[in-house]
Scaffold this motif. Structure first.
Motif, PDB file in Angstrom:
ATOM      1  N   LYS A  79      35.029  34.177  34.408  1.00  8.57           N
ATOM      2  CA  LYS A  79      35.954  33.886  35.501  1.00  8.57           C
ATOM      3  C   LYS A  79      36.509  35.158  36.114  1.00  8.57           C
ATOM      4  O   LYS A  79      36.566  35.301  37.334  1.00  8.57           O
ATOM      5  N   VAL A  83      35.900  36.686  40.030  1.00  8.22           N
ATOM      6  CA  VAL A  83      36.956  37.042  40.981  1.00  8.22           C
ATOM      7  C   VAL A  83      36.722  38.463  41.493  1.00  8.22           C
ATOM      8  O   VAL A  83      36.895  38.746  42.678  1.00  8.22           O
ATOM      9  N   ARG A  93      33.653  32.909  43.520  1.00 11.32           N
ATOM     10  CA  ARG A  93      35.003  33.042  44.042  1.00 11.32           C
ATOM     11  C   ARG A  93      35.153  32.124  45.251  1.00 11.32           C
ATOM     12  O   ARG A  93      34.313  32.117  46.144  1.00 11.32           O
ATOM     13  N   ALA A  98      40.327  32.599  46.739  1.00 11.26           N
ATOM     14  CA  ALA A  98      39.821  33.659  45.851  1.00 11.26           C
ATOM     15  C   ALA A  98      39.977  33.338  44.371  1.00 11.26           C
ATOM     16  O   ALA A  98      39.946  34.236  43.534  1.00 11.26           O
ATOM     17  N   GLU A  99      40.129  32.072  44.025  1.00 10.59           N
ATOM     18  CA  GLU A  99      40.179  31.673  42.617  1.00 10.59           C
ATOM     19  C   GLU A  99      38.762  31.388  42.127  1.00 10.59           C
ATOM     20  O   GLU A  99      37.896  30.987  42.904  1.00 10.59           O
ATOM     21  N   PRO A 100      38.484  31.573  40.826  1.00 15.14           N
ATOM     22  CA  PRO A 100      37.144  31.285  40.312  1.00 15.14           C
ATOM     23  C   PRO A 100      36.908  29.785  40.177  1.00 15.14           C
ATOM     24  O   PRO A 100      37.742  29.061  39.630  1.00 15.14           O
TER      25      PRO A 100
END
Length: 115
Positions: A79, A83, A93, A98-100
């Motif tokens: 994770k 990112v 991402r 922009a979160e995994p």
């Protein structure tokens, strides 16, 4: 410490490094090799430099697996690497937040945008 016991400890330590790296979606085999291969030349150099001092050779033998252990603990997992790089392993991402998120996901679980 007997040399055979020291060798067993080094191999066990390198195997632990490999397991930790594998759990973080990294190459466990590569980290195992990096934890064990540099040991012999390092021990030979210390042996020649110190005139065969056993204590110095033992410290030199444990330097490489110790460095591998530190590297395996500080490596980013799947994770975190996704990112940083945009994608890694099963994660990508999210372009919106922009979160995994998983590659197979159709919607981000954090911001609900379509992927």
């Amino acid at each position: 410490m007997e040399p055979l016991i020291g060798l067993i400890v080094i191999i066990a330590w390198a195997a632990l490094n490999a397991v930790i790296a594998s759990k973080r979606n990294r190459s466990g085999l590569a980290l195992f090799a990096l934890s064990t291969v540099p040991v012999l030349p390092l021990v030979i150099l210390v042996s020649v430099g110190t005139g065969g001092n056993g204590e110095s050779m033992a410290w030199a033998a444990f330097a490489s697996p110790l460095a591998g252990f530190i590297v395996s603990l500080t490596m980013a997992g799947g994770k975190e690497a996704a990112v940083r790089r945009g994608q890694h392993g099963d994660y990508v991402r999210c372009p919106s937040c922009a979160e995994p998120v998983r590659k197979l996901a159709t919607k981000c679980r954090y911001c609900a945008s379509a992927l």
